[in-house]
Write a protein that holds these residues in place. Structure first.
Motif, PDB file in Angstrom:
ATOM      1  N   PHE A  41      -9.745  -9.241  -4.763  1.00 23.15           N
ATOM      2  CA  PHE A  41      -9.920 -10.575  -4.183  1.00 23.15           C
ATOM      3  C   PHE A  41      -8.839 -11.576  -4.582  1.00 23.15           C
ATOM      4  CE2 PHE A  41     -14.399  -9.039  -4.190  1.00 23.15           C
ATOM      5  CZ  PHE A  41     -14.648  -9.146  -2.838  1.00 23.15           C
ATOM      6  N   GLY A  42      -8.015 -11.236  -5.539  1.00 23.79           N
ATOM      7  CA  GLY A  42      -7.055 -12.195  -6.065  1.00 23.79           C
ATOM      8  C   GLY A  42      -5.995 -12.619  -5.063  1.00 23.79           C
ATOM      9  N   ASN A  43      -5.675 -13.914  -5.045  1.00 29.00           N
ATOM     10  CA  ASN A  43      -4.652 -14.442  -4.142  1.00 29.00           C
ATOM     11  C   ASN A  43      -3.278 -13.841  -4.422  1.00 29.00           C
ATOM     12  OD1 ASN A  43      -6.366 -16.183  -2.694  1.00 29.00           O
ATOM     13  ND2 ASN A  43      -6.194 -17.764  -4.271  1.00 29.00           N
ATOM     14  N   LYS A  44      -3.044 -13.481  -5.675  1.00 27.60           N
ATOM     15  CA  LYS A  44      -1.762 -12.895  -6.060  1.00 27.60           C
ATOM     16  C   LYS A  44      -1.463 -11.623  -5.256  1.00 27.60           C
ATOM     17  CE  LYS A  44       0.506 -10.662  -9.998  1.00 27.60           C
ATOM     18  NZ  LYS A  44       0.397 -10.283 -11.421  1.00 27.60           N
ATOM     19  N   TYR A  45      -2.518 -10.916  -4.848  1.00 29.76           N
ATOM     20  CA  TYR A  45      -2.362  -9.623  -4.183  1.00 29.76           C
ATOM     21  C   TYR A  45      -2.614  -9.721  -2.678  1.00 29.76           C
ATOM     22  CZ  TYR A  45      -3.112  -8.637  -9.107  1.00 29.76           C
ATOM     23  OH  TYR A  45      -3.035  -8.662 -10.470  1.00 29.76           O
ATOM     24  N   SER A  46      -2.405 -10.915  -2.145  1.00 26.98           N
ATOM     25  CA  SER A  46      -2.763 -11.162  -0.742  1.00 26.98           C
ATOM     26  C   SER A  46      -1.861 -10.450   0.263  1.00 26.98           C
ATOM     27  CB  SER A  46      -2.770 -12.669  -0.463  1.00 26.98           C
ATOM     28  OG  SER A  46      -1.491 -13.220  -0.730  1.00 26.98           O
ATOM     29  N   ASP A  47      -0.744  -9.879  -0.191  1.00 24.90           N
ATOM     30  CA  ASP A  47       0.158  -9.191   0.742  1.00 24.90           C
ATOM     31  C   ASP A  47      -0.374  -7.815   1.154  1.00 24.90           C
ATOM     32  OD1 ASP A  47       1.787 -11.350   0.563  1.00 24.90           O
ATOM     33  OD2 ASP A  47       3.506 -10.312  -0.322  1.00 24.90           O
ATOM     34  N   THR A  48      -1.340  -7.289   0.419  1.00 22.09           N
ATOM     35  CA  THR A  48      -1.891  -5.970   0.742  1.00 22.09           C
ATOM     36  C   THR A  48      -2.658  -6.010   2.058  1.00 22.09           C
ATOM     37  OG1 THR A  48      -2.130  -5.416  -1.604  1.00 22.09           O
ATOM     38  CG2 THR A  48      -3.402  -4.101  -0.038  1.00 22.09           C
ATOM     39  N   ASP A  49      -2.345  -5.082   2.963  1.00 21.13           N
ATOM     40  CA  ASP A  49      -3.097  -4.930   4.210  1.00 21.13           C
ATOM     41  C   ASP A  49      -4.068  -3.753   4.134  1.00 21.13           C
ATOM     42  OD1 ASP A  49      -1.686  -6.981   5.737  1.00 21.13           O
ATOM     43  OD2 ASP A  49       0.016  -5.612   5.694  1.00 21.13           O
ATOM     44  N   THR A  50      -3.614  -2.659   3.526  1.00 18.50           N
ATOM     45  CA  THR A  50      -4.366  -1.409   3.523  1.00 18.50           C
ATOM     46  C   THR A  50      -4.312  -0.769   2.143  1.00 18.50           C
ATOM     47  OG1 THR A  50      -3.994  -0.949   5.879  1.00 18.50           O
ATOM     48  CG2 THR A  50      -4.447   0.938   4.477  1.00 18.50           C
ATOM     49  N   TYR A  51      -5.450  -0.231   1.709  1.00 23.96           N
ATOM     50  CA  TYR A  51      -5.478   0.561   0.485  1.00 23.96           C
ATOM     51  C   TYR A  51      -5.407   2.042   0.832  1.00 23.96           C
ATOM     52  CZ  TYR A  51      -7.157  -3.631  -1.931  1.00 23.96           C
ATOM     53  OH  TYR A  51      -7.276  -4.897  -2.451  1.00 23.96           O
ATOM     54  N   LEU A  52      -4.739   2.805  -0.013  1.00 20.80           N
ATOM     55  CA  LEU A  52      -4.820   4.252   0.038  1.00 20.80           C
ATOM     56  C   LEU A  52      -5.446   4.685  -1.283  1.00 20.80           C
ATOM     57  CD1 LEU A  52      -3.937   6.548   2.044  1.00 20.80           C
ATOM     58  CD2 LEU A  52      -2.055   6.978   0.448  1.00 20.80           C
ATOM     59  N   PHE A  53      -6.768   4.904  -1.253  1.00 18.69           N
ATOM     60  CA  PHE A  53      -7.497   5.318  -2.450  1.00 18.69           C
ATOM     61  C   PHE A  53      -7.377   6.827  -2.599  1.00 18.69           C
ATOM     62  CE2 PHE A  53     -10.587   1.523  -1.887  1.00 18.69           C
ATOM     63  CZ  PHE A  53      -9.711   0.689  -2.570  1.00 18.69           C
ATOM     64  N   CYS A  54      -6.896   7.270  -3.756  1.00 20.20           N
ATOM     65  CA  CYS A  54      -6.584   8.688  -3.950  1.00 20.20           C
ATOM     66  C   CYS A  54      -7.363   9.291  -5.115  1.00 20.20           C
ATOM     67  CB  CYS A  54      -5.087   8.871  -4.220  1.00 20.20           C
ATOM     68  SG  CYS A  54      -4.002   8.326  -2.886  1.00 20.20           S
TER      69      CYS A  54
END
Length: 227
Positions: free
Chosen positions: A100-113
């Motif tokens: 949820f952090g604003n610092k990481y707002s550039d992420t569009d998609t996660y790849l959970f591995c």
């Protein structure tokens, strides 16, 4: 997080990224060549710090920023969960985690591995990775799921994390604090790490509800399951 533990996790993540660069992304580019123009790993540290490991460019020119997350401490364990970082402590102050952090707002998609090694007794290396299972999940859809089902969102996550910390501190070690009721995502504090991240241990079956594609990756093929 201790320096040695942090360094090991970063190195393990680098190894998984190298494996994906060699055995996954080139296959995906070819498979979806009518939709994807290019996939490149991001080496800009400032962008990495904002949650961008890989950048996918579509044929239309739009960019998708991918944040790779790997359960590096649980290779070969086939765990039925994935840990979502909600907050962490720094100088006894609760900071924003990557979900949820604003610092990481550039992420569009996660790849959970989730990963498996050829030889479980040997150190992680590209050659020793046997298989990676990866869930591709839009960040916005994951956040919406948690808001709709559990009333957890970017406006209240810090307060809920604080309440969870208080509740965990009052319970015995074998008792669990769930986000809602007595099943589903549960709160966890990694006290063995210096920054004591406050996480949600989230069942894979719940993550699957917002997963777009599941990839099963080995050195010989990539199996793709669209959901």
């Amino acid at each position: 997080m201790t320096e040695s533990k942090y360094a090991k996790n970063k190195e393990d993540e680098r190894i998984v990224g190298e494996f994906l660069d060699k055995y996954f992304y080139p296959i995906i580019e070819k498979k979806y060549m009518n939709k994807i123009n290019n996939i490149e790993r991001n080496y800009d540290v400032s962008k990495q710090n904002k949650g961008v490991d890989v950048i996918l460019e579509s044929k239309g020119g739009s960019l998708i920023n991918i944040d790779e997350k790997t359960a590096t401490d649980y290779f070969n364990e086939n765990i039925p969960t994935f840990v979502l970082e909600i907050s962490f402590l720094k100088d006894n102050v609760l900071k924003e985690g990557w979900l949820f952090g604003n610092k990481y707002s550039d992420t569009d998609t996660y790849l959970f591995c989730w990963g498996w090694k050829e030889d479980a007794n040997k150190d992680l290396s590209v050659e020793n990775i046997k298989h990676i299972e990866a869930y591709s999940i839009r960040k916005s859809k994951l956040q919406k799921l948690l808001d709709d089902k559990y009333d957890l969102n970017k406006y209240n996550y810090k307060k809920k994390a604080e309440l969870a910390i208080d509740e965990i501190n009052e319970l015995s070690n074998d008792e669990k604090v769930f986000l809602k009721g007595n099943k589903g995502p549960r709160w966890n504090i990694s006290r063995q790490l210096d920054e004591e991240p406050i996480n949600l241990v989230t069942p894979k079956h719940l993550l699957k509800q917002v997963t777009k594609t599941i990839f099963n990756i080995n050195k010989h093929e990539v199996k793709i399951k669209e959901l």
